[in-house]
Design an enzyme around this catalytic site. Structure first.
Site, PDB file in Angstrom:
ATOM      1  N   TYR A 169       0.858  -1.190   0.000  1.00 11.90           N
ATOM      2  CA  TYR A 169       0.000   0.000   0.000  1.00 11.90           C
ATOM      3  C   TYR A 169       0.892   1.237   0.000  1.00 11.90           C
ATOM      4  CZ  TYR A 169      -4.361   2.442   0.277  1.00 11.90           C
ATOM      5  OH  TYR A 169      -5.419   3.261  -0.029  1.00 11.90           O
TER       6      TYR A 169
ATOM      7  N   ARG B 172      -8.435  11.081  -7.430  1.00 12.15           N
ATOM      8  CA  ARG B 172      -7.545  11.721  -6.442  1.00 12.15           C
ATOM      9  C   ARG B 172      -6.776  10.623  -5.717  1.00 12.15           C
ATOM     10  NH1 ARG B 172      -8.214  12.500  -0.677  1.00 12.15           N
ATOM     11  NH2 ARG B 172      -7.044  10.640  -1.121  1.00 12.15           N
TER      12      ARG B 172
ATOM     13  N   ASN C 151       0.216  14.755   4.585  1.00 11.83           N
ATOM     14  CA  ASN C 151       1.072  13.761   3.943  1.00 11.83           C
ATOM     15  C   ASN C 151       1.540  14.304   2.604  1.00 11.83           C
ATOM     16  OD1 ASN C 151       0.660  11.693   5.888  1.00 11.83           O
ATOM     17  ND2 ASN C 151      -1.371  11.324   5.019  1.00 11.83           N
TER      18      ASN C 151
ATOM     19  N   GLU D   8     -13.141   5.154  -2.170  1.00 14.93           N
ATOM     20  CA  GLU D   8     -11.739   5.444  -1.900  1.00 14.93           C
ATOM     21  C   GLU D   8     -11.161   6.365  -2.967  1.00 14.93           C
ATOM     22  OE1 GLU D   8     -10.110   4.220   0.720  1.00 14.93           O
ATOM     23  OE2 GLU D   8      -8.161   5.066   0.181  1.00 14.93           O
ATOM     24  N   ASP D   9     -10.503   7.419  -2.515  1.00 16.80           N
ATOM     25  CA  ASP D   9      -9.749   8.299  -3.405  1.00 16.80           C
ATOM     26  C   ASP D   9     -10.573   8.913  -4.540  1.00 16.80           C
ATOM     27  OD1 ASP D   9      -7.613   8.079  -1.775  1.00 16.80           O
ATOM     28  OD2 ASP D   9      -6.332   6.977  -3.155  1.00 16.80           O
TER      29      ASP D   9
ATOM     30  N   ASP E 169     -13.422   5.948   3.487  1.00 15.58           N
ATOM     31  CA  ASP E 169     -12.303   5.908   4.426  1.00 15.58           C
ATOM     32  C   ASP E 169     -11.544   7.229   4.488  1.00 15.58           C
ATOM     33  OD1 ASP E 169     -10.600   4.463   6.286  1.00 15.58           O
ATOM     34  OD2 ASP E 169      -9.071   4.809   4.761  1.00 15.58           O
ATOM     35  N   ASP E 170     -11.463   7.924   3.349  1.00 17.32           N
ATOM     36  CA  ASP E 170     -10.726   9.206   3.351  1.00 17.32           C
ATOM     37  C   ASP E 170     -11.384  10.197   4.306  1.00 17.32           C
ATOM     38  OD1 ASP E 170      -9.025   8.327   1.219  1.00 17.32           O
ATOM     39  OD2 ASP E 170     -10.727   8.628  -0.104  1.00 17.32           O
TER      40      ASP E 170
ATOM     41  N   LYS F 242      -5.608  -1.843  -0.858  1.00 14.70           N
ATOM     42  CA  LYS F 242      -6.382  -1.593   0.357  1.00 14.70           C
ATOM     43  C   LYS F 242      -7.056  -2.877   0.835  1.00 14.70           C
ATOM     44  CE  LYS F 242      -8.314   2.084   2.630  1.00 14.70           C
ATOM     45  NZ  LYS F 242      -8.060   3.482   2.817  1.00 14.70           N
TER      46      LYS F 242
END
Ligand code: NAD
Length: 538
Positions: free
Chosen positions: A92, A145, A397, A234-235, A257-258, A163
């Site tokens: 990951y 993203r 990050n 996700e993303d 999750d983000d 993931k």
């Protein structure tokens, strides 16, 4: 074993490679197809460790692991679970980012389902080509993203694949129930559109009603084929992530999750930090650097957790102030988006972060600005002057974007900061003391959430479940960890920690009547019984 002989050796789920016993080799027509030695799985794991450790390049390691997953799934998970702290960054983040960027160039075997928008009207048909008929967990992206890397189109498939590997390796969600999906609506990444090896649709991204209709059709098809399935988004870019979650969260079992996992892991860090400062959540005041989706998501979950502890929601939100590129979010500002307004405070506009710290006197600052170095010496010193144990969480990050380093936070606060960051920092020595900085990695939350949802066959994923998970993560931090400043469980213990978190969340799911599975006497026993173990079966 349904498969035999050569076919069996090429079935990743059943293959044991050199671990097939002599009796199995005779029974399944494998004699002569394998070298004579029979190796236990421990030696197979050791062999892969050596092979991977000798590779100099992380992408090569990623590919070796990916090939292993395609050849022998049990051994793949045995390797990952034998040393999660080493292997998580390879399957990951950060390595998966490079794999997504180079997706078309390193493509080997397909994994998961690609749903192009050109197949509208037929998504159910495409989905039903997936061989497993009882899917319980989907991780889906539209690739817009990907991590901090932007629009990677269909190359984003690396994210759901990686993931889901963590769902299994870190919390035991059985891989056969998991399905990675890409919704391919095109890409606005010109480099990809011009790359002859790009594997997605060659068109600009579809937006608006056509996009929403496509997502709707996907959700309906997934629900029809896999009624017990949880969908994890996700993303996605913010413009889609927020409305998608709002549209489905009260209709189906789903989470992002983000947004929610991030908030959960930050809250977990705060619960553990409060064990160090021996204070209550409702006594805290937080100031966020950043007013985007991460900041508002975390601020809202903290507010909900304060409400749980008896506080009124208005008061709770006012204790979570935001500061963005234009200064403190105050009621008189006219440039605020709807999702930011609940956190606007009744105060005069303040233009510099250090002045906001001095005026609002927060007990903790949380950095989600994407801008490095904004928690400078002045800011940390101001926090250390106001608080005996200032909470300093630079969560942006990657490491190069972190609002400060661990060393800076500890040094400028004379070792009094309670610190955690979004990206990892090595231990710091100050005045003869060693501090171990924790990493607020979502991996403490989402695999456990997945396991709880899987084992209970939950109908919904609620914000309350993330508060329960956050508390359970904080419980896993030992007094010894806290003594070194570490406020998250060590990643080496991730499976054990996740099973504990999953048990706590599962109890909550049963208590709230959100489970479809019957309530057992021993809920921890249920979680352990349902958890995948990487052992060969007869
Ligand atoms: P975003 O783009 O939605 O928000 C960024 C915010 O920062 C905006 O409100 C912007 O106004 C503000 N900002 C930018 N420059 C600023 C400046 N100079 N001074 C003050 N404010 C400034 O981004 P996001 O999705 O909210 O993510 C923010 C960061 O959080 C990212 O770096 C991401 O990596 C990090 N994050 C970490 C985790 C984690 O560690 N678990 C999870 C999610 C996001």
């Amino acid at each position: 074993m349904p498969a035999k002989g050569y076919e069996l050796l090429h079935d990743a789920r059943l293959n044991k490679g050199t671990a097939f016993t002599e009796a199995e080799r005779r029974a399944y027509g494998l004699e002569g197809l394998l070298p004579p030695a029979v190796l236990p799985i421990e030696l197979q794991v050791a062999r892969r460790h050596d092979e991977i450790a000798n590779l100099g390049d992380d992408l090569q390691k990623y590919l070796v692991l990916s090939d292993l997953q395609s050849r022998n799934e049990t051994l793949y998970y045995a390797v990952l679970m034998s040393d999660p702290a080493t292997y998580m960054p390879l399957v990951y983040t950060p390595t998966v980012g490079e794999a997504c960027q180079k997706f078309g160039h390193i493509f080997r075997e397909p994994r998961g389902v690609y749903l192009p928008i050109t197949a509208r009207g037929r998504l159910k048909e495409l989905l039903s080509n997936w061989p497993e008929k009882d899917v319980r967990f989907i991780v889906v992206t539209d690739g817009e993203r990907i991590l901090g890397l932007g629009d990677l189109g269909a190359g984003g498939m690396g994210i759901p694949v990686g993931k889901l590997a963590l769902y299994t390796a870190c919390a035991g969600v059985p891989p056969r129930f998991c399905l990675p999906i890409v919704l391919d609506v095109g890409t606005n990444n010109q480099n990809l559109l011009e790359d002859p090896l790009y594997l997605g649709l060659r068109q600009q991204r579809v937006r608006g009603d056509e996009y929403a209709g496509f997502v709707d059709e996907f959700v309906e098809a997934a629900q029809a084929l896999y009624p017990k399935c949880c969908i994890q988004w996700e993303d996605f870019a913010n413009i889609n992530a927020v409305p998608i979650l709002a549209r489905y969260r009260d209709k189906i079992c789903t989470f992002n999750d983000d947004i929610q996992g991030t908030a959960g892991v930050a809250l977990a860090g705060l619960f553990a930090a409060l064990r160090i400062s021996r204070s209550k959540l409702t006594e805290q005041r937080f100031l966020f650097l950043g007013g985007g989706s991460a900041a508002t998501g975390i601020a809202e979950l903290i507010s909900q957790a304060m409400v749980h502890e008896g506080m009124d929601i208005g008061e709770a939100r006012s204790r979570n102030a935001l500061f963005d590129i234009n200064g403190l979010l105050v009621k008189s500002r006219t440039d605020l988006a709807e999702f930011q307004k609940p956190f606007a405070v009744d105060h005069a506009l303040i233009k510099t972060f250090v002045d906001a710290v001095k005026a609002l006197r927060p007990t903790g600052i949380i950095g989600v600005s994407t801008v490095p170095k904004l928690f400078n010496q002045q800011v940390i010193e101001a926090m250390a002057e106001i608080n005996e144990r200032p909470i300093i969480f630079p969560y942006s990050n990657p490491t190069s974007r972190s609002e400060c380093t661990a060393e800076e936070a500890y040094r400028w606060s004379q070792g009094r900061a309670i610190f955690a960051s979004g990206s990892p920092f090595p231990p710091v020595e100050i005045g003869g003391r060693t501090f171990v900085p924790g990493q607020g990695n979502n991996v403490y939350i989402f695999p456990a959430m997945g396991m709880a949802v899987f084992a209970t066959e939950a109908t919904r994923v609620t914000d309350e479940m993330f508060i329960v998970a956050a508390r359970a993560v904080a419980e896993q931090v030992t007094e010894e960890n806290l003594a070194t400043g570490l406020i998250y469980p060590p990643q080496t213990r991730i499976l054990e920690a996740s099973l504990h978190v999953a048990e706590r969340v599962a109890i909550h799911i049963f208590d709230k009547g959100l489970a479809r599975a019957p309530r057992p006497k021993d809920i921890g026993g249920l979680i352990r019984a349902r958890a995948y173990r990487p052992v060969y079966t007869e």
